[in-house]
Design an enzyme around this catalytic site. Structure first.
Site, PDB file in Angstrom:
ATOM      1  N   THR A  92     -30.407  72.402  34.310  1.00  0.00           N
ATOM      2  CA  THR A  92     -29.222  72.230  34.972  1.00  0.00           C
ATOM      3  C   THR A  92     -29.314  73.279  36.041  1.00  0.00           C
ATOM      4  OG1 THR A  92     -28.020  73.810  33.645  1.00  0.00           O
ATOM      5  CG2 THR A  92     -27.930  71.880  32.872  1.00  0.00           C
ATOM      6  N   ASP A  93     -30.379  74.016  36.351  1.00  0.00           N
ATOM      7  CA  ASP A  93     -30.121  74.862  37.753  1.00  0.00           C
ATOM      8  C   ASP A  93     -31.930  75.051  38.153  1.00  0.00           C
ATOM      9  OD1 ASP A  93     -29.246  76.263  39.717  1.00  0.00           O
ATOM     10  OD2 ASP A  93     -29.194  78.171  38.424  1.00  0.00           O
ATOM     11  N   LEU A  94     -32.508  74.041  38.117  1.00  0.00           N
ATOM     12  CA  LEU A  94     -33.902  74.045  38.602  1.00  0.00           C
ATOM     13  C   LEU A  94     -34.171  74.371  40.196  1.00  0.00           C
ATOM     14  CD1 LEU A  94     -36.800  73.886  37.634  1.00  0.00           C
ATOM     15  CD2 LEU A  94     -36.600  71.408  38.218  1.00  0.00           C
ATOM     16  N   THR A 211     -27.160  74.369  41.514  1.00  0.00           N
ATOM     17  CA  THR A 211     -27.099  75.081  42.814  1.00  0.00           C
ATOM     18  C   THR A 211     -27.034  74.111  43.967  1.00  0.00           C
ATOM     19  OG1 THR A 211     -28.380  76.967  42.169  1.00  0.00           O
ATOM     20  CG2 THR A 211     -28.161  76.651  44.445  1.00  0.00           C
TER      21      THR A 211
END
Length: 351
Positions: A92-94, A211
């Site tokens: 969910t935040d690569l 992001t």
């Protein structure tokens, strides 16, 4: 979570490569006596969303070597395949900041660095210790009036602090002894673990994941998302490693929101949102009209990914096509059609 000692993240690696490139270009400029480089170096497809695209801009590529990016991409996608498969989790935040570089013989290198620093800092440390000792002695010395110094303030007693630390350590050890990472003796705990919000077997409608620059279309419009959201971020990350720039960098305007600008950039570079998908989200009415068109941004300037790589970043026609062919399956607007990590590992570009 406990990891082995690792090196810098990919963002730092990119910045170092950019600094190296700037030094190299400066040296080349001086050597050739051609004057300063006046070309821009930042790409933002927002420039083509609502204003005329600057065709004269000759962006200097500031990414990593293609061969290195292929190695990094292969390892990241293998990690996602494991995460999505065996672990049943979604990242969910690569993004580059969240990928660290492994260093071979890191402990040996660390010991060498510490040995070199010790010789340099020993004298300074000794002097600091002497000064600290004098400060403590002075704090306990009689006051100029001859009265005894006031009692030390709470929390400054070394013996008291040591005792508190020992009690805290014992408490933590006692708590940790009852924890097992392999299983839980509490059936309800196992049941709750199976309901983790990171499970790719479920779709979610949460807004606040990823992001901004790496956020997938389904998250932007507020519809259900799953592990394929990571694949969208992965493609954006790989583009950034190759070019040194974001693939999408939206901005809000006087008449449109940052989300609408983001969608406009996606449409220009990737393709049109299918009407059914565009209208399926919680925020769709704020972004699209009933025909599935953007509400406030009308003038779009299509700039396909392969053209972007060739025209702005000066990849060869062959490389631009191959990179675009590799990235596009991860950039399918409808997540149902987006490629999974296990399938991307078979792609020719990674071999």
């Amino acid at each position: 979570m406990v990891f082995e000692v690792l090196g810098e993240n990919l963002l730092s690696l990119l910045r170092n490569a950019r600094r190296y490139g700037n030094l190299r270009d400066a040296f080349s400029t001086v050597k050739k006596d051609t004057g300063a480089d006046t070309h821009g170096s930042h790409h933002s497809s927002a420039s083509s969303s609502h204003s005329a695209h600057d065709d004269s801009a000759d962006h200097r590529r500031e990414g990593l070597p293609v061969s290195l990016v292929k190695q990094i991409a292969r390892q990241i996608i293998a990690g996602l395949a494991y995460l999505h498969g065996q672990c049943n989790m979604i990242h969910t935040d690569l993004k580059p900041e969240n990928v660290l570089v492994c260093i071979e013989n890191v402990e040996e290198n660390d010991n060498i660095e510490h040995a070199a620093n010790r010789a340099h800092t020993k004298t300074t440390s000794d002097e600091s210790l002497v000064q600290a000792s004098r400060s403590v002695a002075n704090s306990r010395a009689p006051s100029p009036s001859g009265d005894a110094a006031p009692q030390q303030s709470a929390g400054m007693d070394v013996d008291s602090l040591s005792g508190s630390a020992a009690k805290l350590t014992q408490s933590l050890e006692k708590d940790m002894n009852g924890i097992s990472l392999a299983s839980s003796s509490d059936p309800s705990a196992s049941s709750q673990a199976g309901k983790s919000s990171s499970s790719p077997s479920r779709s979610h409608g949460l807004k606040d994941i990823q992001t901004r620059q790496y956020r997938s279309p389904e998250v932007i419009i507020g519809t259900r998302w799953d592990e394929t959201a990571d694949m969208w971020s992965c493609a954006c990350l790989i583009f950034e490693l190759l070019t040194g720039d974001y693939l999408f960098e939206p901005h809000s305007g006087g008449r449109y929101s940052k989300d609408e600008d983001h969608i406009a950039q996606i449409i220009e570079t990737i393709g049109v949102f299918p009407k059914k998908f565009a209208l399926s989200g919680k925020y769709s009415n704020e972004l699209f009209n009933r025909r599935g068109e953007l509400r406030h941004i009308r003038r779009l300037h299509p700039f396909p990914l392969s053209d972007l790589l060739h025209d702005e970043y000066r990849f060869s026609t062959k490389d631009s096509r191959e990179i675009a062919d590799f990235l596009m399956p991860m950039l399918e607007i409808n997540p149902v059609r987006r490629s999974l990590a296990k399938d991307m590992l078979k792609q020719k570009w990674l071999q």
